[in-house]
Design a protein around this motif. Structure first.
Motif, mmCIF file in Angstrom:
data_model
loop_
_atom_site.group_PDB
_atom_site.id
_atom_site.type_symbol
_atom_site.label_atom_id
_atom_site.label_comp_id
_atom_site.label_asym_id
_atom_site.label_seq_id
_atom_site.Cartn_x
_atom_site.Cartn_y
_atom_site.Cartn_z
ATOM 1 N N LYS A 191 41.206 49.659 31.517
ATOM 2 C CA LYS A 191 41.507 49.729 32.947
ATOM 3 C C LYS A 191 41.486 48.325 33.567
ATOM 4 O O LYS A 191 42.337 48.004 34.401
ATOM 5 C CB LYS A 191 40.503 50.646 33.636
ATOM 6 N N ASN A 192 40.529 47.474 33.162
ATOM 7 C CA ASN A 192 40.443 46.117 33.691
ATOM 8 C C ASN A 192 41.669 45.289 33.317
ATOM 9 O O ASN A 192 42.210 44.554 34.142
ATOM 10 C CB ASN A 192 39.173 45.426 33.190
ATOM 11 N N ILE A 193 42.086 45.405 32.087
ATOM 12 C CA ILE A 193 43.281 44.666 31.648
ATOM 13 C C ILE A 193 44.510 45.169 32.398
ATOM 14 O O ILE A 193 45.349 44.380 32.834
ATOM 15 C CB ILE A 193 43.465 44.804 30.119
ATOM 16 N N TYR A 194 44.592 46.458 32.601
ATOM 17 C CA TYR A 194 45.717 47.033 33.330
ATOM 18 C C TYR A 194 45.710 46.545 34.779
ATOM 19 O O TYR A 194 46.753 46.233 35.347
ATOM 20 C CB TYR A 194 45.651 48.567 33.246
ATOM 21 N N ASN A 195 44.530 46.480 35.397
ATOM 22 C CA ASN A 195 44.427 45.976 36.781
ATOM 23 C C ASN A 195 44.826 44.504 36.877
ATOM 24 O O ASN A 195 45.453 44.088 37.854
ATOM 25 C CB ASN A 195 43.012 46.178 37.319
ATOM 26 N N ILE A 196 44.469 43.722 35.887
ATOM 27 C CA ILE A 196 44.851 42.296 35.893
ATOM 28 C C ILE A 196 46.357 42.162 35.751
ATOM 29 O O ILE A 196 46.997 41.385 36.464
ATOM 30 C CB ILE A 196 44.107 41.539 34.774
ATOM 31 N N LEU A 197 46.943 42.944 34.848
ATOM 32 C CA LEU A 197 48.393 42.880 34.665
ATOM 33 C C LEU A 197 49.143 43.377 35.903
ATOM 34 O O LEU A 197 50.207 42.857 36.233
ATOM 35 C CB LEU A 197 48.804 43.688 33.426
ATOM 36 N N LYS A 198 48.604 44.354 36.556
ATOM 37 C CA LYS A 198 49.218 44.902 37.767
ATOM 38 C C LYS A 198 49.031 43.976 38.959
ATOM 39 O O LYS A 198 49.854 43.948 39.872
ATOM 40 C CB LYS A 198 48.594 46.270 38.090
ATOM 41 N N GLY A 199 47.943 43.209 38.965
ATOM 42 C CA GLY A 199 47.661 42.303 40.069
ATOM 43 C C GLY A 199 46.856 42.934 41.172
ATOM 44 O O GLY A 199 46.810 42.406 42.292
ATOM 45 N N THR A 200 46.190 44.021 40.915
ATOM 46 C CA THR A 200 45.401 44.671 41.960
ATOM 47 C C THR A 200 44.167 43.858 42.336
ATOM 48 O O THR A 200 43.643 44.024 43.431
ATOM 49 C CB THR A 200 44.956 46.076 41.511
ATOM 50 N N PHE A 201 43.733 42.942 41.479
ATOM 51 C CA PHE A 201 42.571 42.119 41.816
ATOM 52 C C PHE A 201 42.898 41.136 42.944
ATOM 53 O O PHE A 201 42.006 40.590 43.578
ATOM 54 C CB PHE A 201 42.046 41.375 40.580
ATOM 55 N N LEU A 202 44.173 40.920 43.222
ATOM 56 C CA LEU A 202 44.569 40.004 44.294
ATOM 57 C C LEU A 202 44.584 40.670 45.668
ATOM 58 O O LEU A 202 44.530 39.986 46.681
ATOM 59 C CB LEU A 202 45.951 39.411 43.999
ATOM 60 N N ILE A 203 44.657 41.987 45.688
ATOM 61 C CA ILE A 203 44.726 42.677 46.981
ATOM 62 C C ILE A 203 43.503 43.546 47.267
ATOM 63 O O ILE A 203 43.451 44.246 48.257
ATOM 64 C CB ILE A 203 45.997 43.543 47.064
ATOM 65 N N SER A 204 42.501 43.463 46.430
ATOM 66 C CA SER A 204 41.287 44.258 46.662
ATOM 67 C C SER A 204 40.440 43.627 47.765
ATOM 68 O O SER A 204 40.776 42.576 48.306
ATOM 69 C CB SER A 204 40.491 44.381 45.353
ATOM 70 N N ASP A 205 39.314 44.251 48.101
ATOM 71 C CA ASP A 205 38.461 43.794 49.194
ATOM 72 C C ASP A 205 37.819 42.431 48.906
ATOM 73 O O ASP A 205 37.679 41.601 49.810
ATOM 74 C CB ASP A 205 37.360 44.820 49.471
ATOM 75 N N ASP A 206 37.423 42.173 47.699
ATOM 76 C CA ASP A 206 36.788 40.896 47.376
ATOM 77 C C ASP A 206 37.789 39.905 46.760
ATOM 78 O O ASP A 206 37.460 39.070 45.949
ATOM 79 C CB ASP A 206 35.600 41.105 46.441
ATOM 80 N N SER A 207 39.024 39.998 47.204
ATOM 81 C CA SER A 207 40.072 39.138 46.649
ATOM 82 C C SER A 207 39.994 37.696 47.150
ATOM 83 O O SER A 207 40.605 36.809 46.562
ATOM 84 C CB SER A 207 41.452 39.717 46.967
ATOM 85 N N PHE A 208 39.226 37.456 48.228
ATOM 86 C CA PHE A 208 39.120 36.093 48.764
ATOM 87 C C PHE A 208 38.556 35.136 47.703
ATOM 88 O O PHE A 208 39.031 34.005 47.557
ATOM 89 C CB PHE A 208 38.239 36.091 50.015
#
Length: 105
Positions: free
Chosen positions: A3-20
């Motif tokens: 799931k973490n690798i999929y989130n990184i590939l999707k780019g969801t870590f850039l738009i999450s709450d702690d993305s700053f």
């Protein structure tokens, strides 16, 4: 893990709450990459400049050696005699005499 690798590939870590925090890290790494690329280009320019100057020094050295050899040929007595014969002058057949000057007291 998947799931973490999929989130990184999707780019969801850039738009999450702690993305700053992620954006700051990404901008910092991007800045470092730009500085590294600029430094590399600067080093390449210097290497090309050094190579160009070395070639220029070789050319100047060969021109210097060529000029020095021409000068040596021009200064040779046989060459000077030939030029002076063309102008109507010839070397003296009478050897020179030494003049001694006596001091008077």
């Amino acid at each position: 893990m998947k799931k973490n690798i999929y989130n990184i590939l999707k780019g969801t870590f850039l738009i999450s709450d702690d993305s700053f925090k992620s954006w700051r890290l990404i901008l910092f790494i991007s800045g470092l990459a730009i500085v590294m690329i600029a430094s590399s280009h600067s080093a390449d320019k210097k290497v090309y400049e050094i190579a160009r100057l070395k070639n220029e020094v070789k050319e100047m050295r060969s021109a210097f050696v060529d000029g020095r050899s021409k000068l040596m040929r021009l200064k040779m007595e046989s060459h000077v005699v030939v030029i002076m014969k063309e102008k109507g002058l010839a070397p003296s057949v009478i050897p020179p005499k030494k003049i001694k000057v006596k001091t008077q007291n």
